[in-house]
Design a protein around this motif. Structure first.
Motif, PDB file in Angstrom:
ATOM      1  N   PHE A  41       0.813  -1.212   0.000  1.00  0.00           N
ATOM      2  CA  PHE A  41       0.000   0.000   0.000  1.00  0.00           C
ATOM      3  C   PHE A  41       0.851   1.270   0.000  1.00  0.00           C
ATOM      4  O   PHE A  41       0.375   2.331  -0.418  1.00  0.00           O
ATOM      5  CB  PHE A  41      -0.899   0.048   1.248  1.00  0.00           C
ATOM      6  CG  PHE A  41      -2.039  -0.930   1.232  1.00  0.00           C
ATOM      7  CD1 PHE A  41      -3.166  -0.686   0.460  1.00  0.00           C
ATOM      8  CD2 PHE A  41      -1.999  -2.083   2.006  1.00  0.00           C
ATOM      9  CE1 PHE A  41      -4.236  -1.571   0.457  1.00  0.00           C
ATOM     10  CE2 PHE A  41      -3.054  -2.971   2.016  1.00  0.00           C
ATOM     11  CZ  PHE A  41      -4.175  -2.721   1.240  1.00  0.00           C
ATOM     12  N   PHE A  42       2.085   1.178   0.499  1.00  0.00           N
ATOM     13  CA  PHE A  42       2.858   2.384   0.795  1.00  0.00           C
ATOM     14  C   PHE A  42       4.102   2.496  -0.079  1.00  0.00           C
ATOM     15  O   PHE A  42       4.710   1.507  -0.478  1.00  0.00           O
ATOM     16  CB  PHE A  42       3.267   2.396   2.273  1.00  0.00           C
ATOM     17  CG  PHE A  42       2.106   2.487   3.215  1.00  0.00           C
ATOM     18  CD1 PHE A  42       1.458   3.698   3.410  1.00  0.00           C
ATOM     19  CD2 PHE A  42       1.655   1.371   3.893  1.00  0.00           C
ATOM     20  CE1 PHE A  42       0.380   3.796   4.273  1.00  0.00           C
ATOM     21  CE2 PHE A  42       0.572   1.456   4.768  1.00  0.00           C
ATOM     22  CZ  PHE A  42      -0.061   2.675   4.953  1.00  0.00           C
ATOM     23  N   ASP A  43       4.466   3.754  -0.328  1.00  0.00           N
ATOM     24  CA  ASP A  43       5.685   4.047  -1.071  1.00  0.00           C
ATOM     25  C   ASP A  43       6.913   4.028  -0.159  1.00  0.00           C
ATOM     26  O   ASP A  43       8.012   3.689  -0.606  1.00  0.00           O
ATOM     27  CB  ASP A  43       5.560   5.405  -1.756  1.00  0.00           C
ATOM     28  CG  ASP A  43       4.455   5.413  -2.805  1.00  0.00           C
ATOM     29  OD1 ASP A  43       4.663   4.791  -3.857  1.00  0.00           O
ATOM     30  OD2 ASP A  43       3.390   6.012  -2.560  1.00  0.00           O
ATOM     31  N   TYR A  44       6.735   4.428   1.088  1.00  0.00           N
ATOM     32  CA  TYR A  44       7.836   4.383   2.051  1.00  0.00           C
ATOM     33  C   TYR A  44       7.272   4.487   3.460  1.00  0.00           C
ATOM     34  O   TYR A  44       6.060   4.657   3.643  1.00  0.00           O
ATOM     35  CB  TYR A  44       8.884   5.476   1.785  1.00  0.00           C
ATOM     36  CG  TYR A  44       8.356   6.880   1.709  1.00  0.00           C
ATOM     37  CD1 TYR A  44       8.355   7.706   2.828  1.00  0.00           C
ATOM     38  CD2 TYR A  44       7.896   7.409   0.507  1.00  0.00           C
ATOM     39  CE1 TYR A  44       7.886   9.004   2.760  1.00  0.00           C
ATOM     40  CE2 TYR A  44       7.418   8.713   0.427  1.00  0.00           C
ATOM     41  CZ  TYR A  44       7.417   9.500   1.555  1.00  0.00           C
ATOM     42  OH  TYR A  44       6.950  10.793   1.492  1.00  0.00           O
ATOM     43  N   PHE A  45       8.174   4.367   4.457  1.00  0.00           N
ATOM     44  CA  PHE A  45       7.746   4.199   5.841  1.00  0.00           C
ATOM     45  C   PHE A  45       8.548   5.125   6.751  1.00  0.00           C
ATOM     46  O   PHE A  45       9.778   5.035   6.796  1.00  0.00           O
ATOM     47  CB  PHE A  45       7.929   2.747   6.278  1.00  0.00           C
ATOM     48  CG  PHE A  45       7.279   1.763   5.339  1.00  0.00           C
ATOM     49  CD1 PHE A  45       5.956   1.410   5.492  1.00  0.00           C
ATOM     50  CD2 PHE A  45       7.997   1.231   4.278  1.00  0.00           C
ATOM     51  CE1 PHE A  45       5.342   0.532   4.609  1.00  0.00           C
ATOM     52  CE2 PHE A  45       7.402   0.349   3.389  1.00  0.00           C
ATOM     53  CZ  PHE A  45       6.069  -0.004   3.550  1.00  0.00           C
ATOM     54  N   ILE A  46       7.849   5.997   7.472  1.00  0.00           N
ATOM     55  CA  ILE A  46       8.466   6.850   8.488  1.00  0.00           C
ATOM     56  C   ILE A  46       8.004   6.309   9.836  1.00  0.00           C
ATOM     57  O   ILE A  46       6.860   6.494  10.236  1.00  0.00           O
ATOM     58  CB  ILE A  46       8.053   8.324   8.345  1.00  0.00           C
ATOM     59  CG1 ILE A  46       8.237   8.808   6.905  1.00  0.00           C
ATOM     60  CG2 ILE A  46       8.830   9.185   9.335  1.00  0.00           C
ATOM     61  CD1 ILE A  46       9.661   8.810   6.418  1.00  0.00           C
ATOM     62  N   CYS A  47       8.893   5.616  10.524  1.00  0.00           N
ATOM     63  CA  CYS A  47       8.549   4.949  11.777  1.00  0.00           C
ATOM     64  C   CYS A  47       9.546   5.379  12.837  1.00  0.00           C
ATOM     65  O   CYS A  47      10.740   5.525  12.557  1.00  0.00           O
ATOM     66  CB  CYS A  47       8.591   3.438  11.572  1.00  0.00           C
ATOM     67  SG  CYS A  47       8.391   2.455  13.063  1.00  0.00           S
ATOM     68  N   SER A  48       9.072   5.570  14.054  1.00  0.00           N
ATOM     69  CA  SER A  48       9.966   6.007  15.133  1.00  0.00           C
ATOM     70  C   SER A  48      11.134   5.041  15.312  1.00  0.00           C
ATOM     71  O   SER A  48      12.241   5.447  15.649  1.00  0.00           O
ATOM     72  CB  SER A  48       9.184   6.144  16.440  1.00  0.00           C
ATOM     73  OG  SER A  48       8.657   4.887  16.859  1.00  0.00           O
ATOM     74  N   GLY A  49      10.898   3.759  15.071  1.00  0.00           N
ATOM     75  CA  GLY A  49      11.960   2.773  15.205  1.00  0.00           C
ATOM     76  C   GLY A  49      13.054   2.919  14.166  1.00  0.00           C
ATOM     77  O   GLY A  49      14.146   2.379  14.340  1.00  0.00           O
ATOM     78  N   TYR A  50      12.759   3.644  13.077  1.00  0.00           N
ATOM     79  CA  TYR A  50      13.754   3.883  12.026  1.00  0.00           C
ATOM     80  C   TYR A  50      14.425   5.243  12.168  1.00  0.00           C
ATOM     81  O   TYR A  50      15.621   5.376  11.915  1.00  0.00           O
ATOM     82  CB  TYR A  50      13.120   3.818  10.637  1.00  0.00           C
ATOM     83  CG  TYR A  50      12.372   2.560  10.299  1.00  0.00           C
ATOM     84  CD1 TYR A  50      12.674   1.329  10.911  1.00  0.00           C
ATOM     85  CD2 TYR A  50      11.352   2.574   9.354  1.00  0.00           C
ATOM     86  CE1 TYR A  50      11.977   0.186  10.585  1.00  0.00           C
ATOM     87  CE2 TYR A  50      10.644   1.420   9.019  1.00  0.00           C
ATOM     88  CZ  TYR A  50      10.962   0.237   9.640  1.00  0.00           C
ATOM     89  OH  TYR A  50      10.276  -0.910   9.315  1.00  0.00           O
ATOM     90  N   VAL A  51      13.630   6.260  12.539  1.00  0.00           N
ATOM     91  CA  VAL A  51      14.170   7.636  12.540  1.00  0.00           C
ATOM     92  C   VAL A  51      14.544   8.116  13.941  1.00  0.00           C
ATOM     93  O   VAL A  51      15.002   9.239  14.107  1.00  0.00           O
ATOM     94  CB  VAL A  51      13.188   8.622  11.864  1.00  0.00           C
ATOM     95  CG1 VAL A  51      12.923   8.209  10.429  1.00  0.00           C
ATOM     96  CG2 VAL A  51      11.871   8.731  12.635  1.00  0.00           C
TER      97      VAL A  51
END
Length: 210
Positions: free
Chosen positions: A135-145
């Motif tokens: 569904f998504f083009d990319y992911f902004i997640c607290s665990g990544y950033v």
């Protein structure tokens, strides 16, 4: 200068827990799993916040988090026993929300991304288990950033990664504080209450999901 109502949306950021899925490891999930395992909830909660600060920001692993909060105090429980039960607490919250997400994706007029607070391991499990990745083009997640909503830095990261102005971003979240924080950086925000309400508010912005 153009009014914000005339600026086209280019990126739609979605929260996951509370909009698409149940929360990952919130109080309800903790109570269900830990009670079943015979863990003292009050004792656990006395350690949760400090350890969770690092876990949800991707600065410690799930195994380290649960060693600090559960396993060191309950040596009869193993991580291999606990972790599948943690993962099993995740469920689809609103199938209709997934329908809306899918309709927006098939239009190909917007980039779709997550913007969520989640540990790296739970985020990856949930994306895979519920087949959310396509569904998504990319992911902004607290665990990544390494920062969590409503801290401004996670929104700034999302805006910068999108490659577009904040005014062209729409953020969908069930937490009013998170929506206010997004708005303070120039993003438009919809506080999610129900799929019907979400569909109506999207339509008001000219985004058809039907």
């Amino acid at each position: 200068m153009r009014s914000s109502s005339n600026i086209k949306i280019k990126t739609i950021f979605w929260d996951v827990g509370g909009v698409l899925l149940t929360n990952g490891w919130d109080r309800g999930q903790r109570k269900e799993v830990l009670t079943r395992l015979g863990v003292d909830l009050a004792d656990y909660e006395s350690r949760h916040e400090e350890a969770n600060y690092f876990w949800e920001r991707g600065l410690s692993t799930a195994e380290h988090f649960f060693n600090l909060t559960v396993l060191n105090q309950n040596p009869n429980i193993t991580f291999s026993e606990l972790w599948p039960q943690v993962c099993a607490e995740s469920k689809i919250l609103h199938p209709e929300s997934l329908d809306i997400l899918g309709k927006l994706g098939t239009s190909s007029r917007y980039k779709l991304a997550t913007l969520n607070n989640e540990s790296r391991e739970l985020n990856e499990h949930r994306l895979d288990a519920f087949r959310l990745r396509p569904f998504f083009d990319y992911f902004i997640c607290s665990g990544y950033v390494h920062e969590m909503k409503p801290h401004p830095e996670i929104y700034r990261a999302a805006i910068e990664i999108s490659g577009h102005l904040a005014e062209t971003a729409l953020f969908i979240d069930d937490n009013v504080e998170n929506c206010i924080a997004a708005g303070s950086l120039g993003m438009r925000a919809i506080r999610f209450e129900s799929p019907t309400q979400l569909r109506d508010e999207l339509a008001q912005l000219g985004l058809r999901a039907a």
